[in-house]
Design a protein around this motif. Structure first.
Motif, PDB file in Angstrom:
ATOM      1  N   ALA A  82      -9.670  -3.120  -5.286  1.00 46.58           N
ATOM      2  CA  ALA A  82      -8.862  -3.670  -4.197  1.00 46.58           C
ATOM      3  C   ALA A  82      -8.378  -5.077  -4.530  1.00 46.58           C
ATOM      4  N   LYS A  83      -9.237  -5.862  -5.131  1.00 48.51           N
ATOM      5  CA  LYS A  83      -8.864  -7.235  -5.487  1.00 48.51           C
ATOM      6  C   LYS A  83      -7.790  -7.271  -6.571  1.00 48.51           C
ATOM      7  N   GLN A  84      -7.616  -6.157  -7.269  1.00 51.26           N
ATOM      8  CA  GLN A  84      -6.538  -6.053  -8.257  1.00 51.26           C
ATOM      9  C   GLN A  84      -5.248  -5.522  -7.627  1.00 51.26           C
ATOM     10  N   GLY A  85      -5.290  -5.268  -6.321  1.00 54.88           N
ATOM     11  CA  GLY A  85      -4.104  -4.799  -5.630  1.00 54.88           C
ATOM     12  C   GLY A  85      -3.954  -3.292  -5.570  1.00 54.88           C
ATOM     13  N   HIS A  86      -5.003  -2.550  -5.871  1.00 58.57           N
ATOM     14  CA  HIS A  86      -4.960  -1.081  -5.828  1.00 58.57           C
ATOM     15  C   HIS A  86      -4.974  -0.630  -4.370  1.00 58.57           C
ATOM     16  N   ALA A  87      -3.855  -0.081  -3.910  1.00 60.61           N
ATOM     17  CA  ALA A  87      -3.675   0.230  -2.486  1.00 60.61           C
ATOM     18  C   ALA A  87      -4.701   1.216  -1.945  1.00 60.61           C
ATOM     19  N   VAL A  88      -4.987   2.279  -2.668  1.00 59.50           N
ATOM     20  CA  VAL A  88      -5.955   3.277  -2.178  1.00 59.50           C
ATOM     21  C   VAL A  88      -7.332   2.637  -2.041  1.00 59.50           C
ATOM     22  N   SER A  89      -7.695   1.792  -2.964  1.00 53.11           N
ATOM     23  CA  SER A  89      -8.982   1.090  -2.874  1.00 53.11           C
ATOM     24  C   SER A  89      -8.999   0.120  -1.706  1.00 53.11           C
ATOM     25  N   ALA A 110     -11.764  -4.978   8.169  1.00 55.69           N
ATOM     26  CA  ALA A 110     -11.166  -3.656   7.983  1.00 55.69           C
ATOM     27  C   ALA A 110      -9.653  -3.743   8.153  1.00 55.69           C
ATOM     28  N   VAL A 111      -9.224  -4.406   9.212  1.00 53.33           N
ATOM     29  CA  VAL A 111      -7.789  -4.542   9.474  1.00 53.33           C
ATOM     30  C   VAL A 111      -7.100  -5.308   8.344  1.00 53.33           C
ATOM     31  N   GLU A 112      -7.748  -6.344   7.827  1.00 50.25           N
ATOM     32  CA  GLU A 112      -7.168  -7.103   6.707  1.00 50.25           C
ATOM     33  C   GLU A 112      -6.900  -6.194   5.515  1.00 50.25           C
ATOM     34  N   TRP A 113      -7.890  -5.363   5.166  1.00 50.28           N
ATOM     35  CA  TRP A 113      -7.727  -4.468   4.018  1.00 50.28           C
ATOM     36  C   TRP A 113      -6.719  -3.361   4.316  1.00 50.28           C
ATOM     37  N   TYR A 114      -6.737  -2.849   5.537  1.00 51.55           N
ATOM     38  CA  TYR A 114      -5.728  -1.855   5.910  1.00 51.55           C
ATOM     39  C   TYR A 114      -4.325  -2.456   5.782  1.00 51.55           C
ATOM     40  N   ARG A 115      -4.170  -3.688   6.225  1.00 53.97           N
ATOM     41  CA  ARG A 115      -2.858  -4.346   6.136  1.00 53.97           C
ATOM     42  C   ARG A 115      -2.410  -4.494   4.685  1.00 53.97           C
ATOM     43  N   ASN A 116      -3.327  -4.875   3.816  1.00 58.61           N
ATOM     44  CA  ASN A 116      -2.981  -5.013   2.397  1.00 58.61           C
ATOM     45  C   ASN A 116      -2.483  -3.686   1.830  1.00 58.61           C
ATOM     46  N   ALA A 117      -3.186  -2.622   2.159  1.00 53.96           N
ATOM     47  CA  ALA A 117      -2.800  -1.299   1.665  1.00 53.96           C
ATOM     48  C   ALA A 117      -1.494  -0.838   2.308  1.00 53.96           C
ATOM     49  N   ALA A 118      -1.360  -1.083   3.605  1.00 53.02           N
ATOM     50  CA  ALA A 118      -0.156  -0.659   4.324  1.00 53.02           C
ATOM     51  C   ALA A 118       1.081  -1.382   3.785  1.00 53.02           C
ATOM     52  N   ALA A 119       0.918  -2.632   3.389  1.00 54.86           N
ATOM     53  CA  ALA A 119       2.037  -3.399   2.836  1.00 54.86           C
ATOM     54  C   ALA A 119       2.577  -2.771   1.557  1.00 54.86           C
ATOM     55  N   GLN A 120       1.740  -1.956   0.912  1.00 56.26           N
ATOM     56  CA  GLN A 120       2.155  -1.247  -0.300  1.00 56.26           C
ATOM     57  C   GLN A 120       2.584   0.189   0.007  1.00 56.26           C
TER      58      GLN A 120
END
Length: 141
Positions: A82-89, A110-120
């Motif tokens: 996730a820290k490398q920007g892998h959306a599924v992770s 949880a929301v922070e990580w969901y947002r990161n993934a959703a942005a991708q």
């Protein structure tokens, strides 16, 4: 045919090939299913920093596939990817925080990580955020 080339490249240390070979063993594509061998190849690629392999290894630990079920190890590998920007992770890490899997439950994280993934464009993360917006979780701001 592809399996042959994955094997050759994996044996030479190519992390993408190692991850792909792990996938073949996990799914039984071109070889008999062997979850332990899948984990071995994922580990080799993950240790070299391959985020796809790190995510796959996290999945194996989360579900006890080829290794003993270990939610803290799943979290560890999801976090690395996730820290490398892998959306599924990033989505999977959001799940860990959302439900307290391997970590204390923390809906804000949880929301922070969901947002990161959703942005991708991760559709699962987008759906998770929509669920929060409908009141099925913490407030999304």
């Amino acid at each position: 045919m592809a399996l042959h080339w994955y094997e050759k490249a994996a044996e030479q240390g190519n992390p993408d090939a190692q991850n792909n070979l792990g996938w073949c063993y996990r799914k039984g594509i071109g070889v008999g299913k062997n979850k332990r061998k899948a984990v071995e190849w994922y580990e080799k690629a993950a240790e070299q920093g391959n985020p796809g392999a790190q995510n796959n290894l996290g999945f194996c630990y989360r579900n006890g596939l080829g290794v003993g079920k270990d939610l803290k190890m799943a979290l560890h590998w999801y976090e690395k990817a996730a820290k490398q920007g892998h959306a599924v992770s990033q989505y999977n890490l959001g799940i860990c925080y959302h439900y307290g899997r391997g970590v204390a439950q923390d809906e804000t994280r949880a929301v922070e990580w969901y947002r990161n993934a959703a942005a991708q464009g991760d559709t699962d993360a987008i759906e998770a955020l929509e669920a929060f917006r409908r009141g099925q979780g913490c407030k999304v701001q």
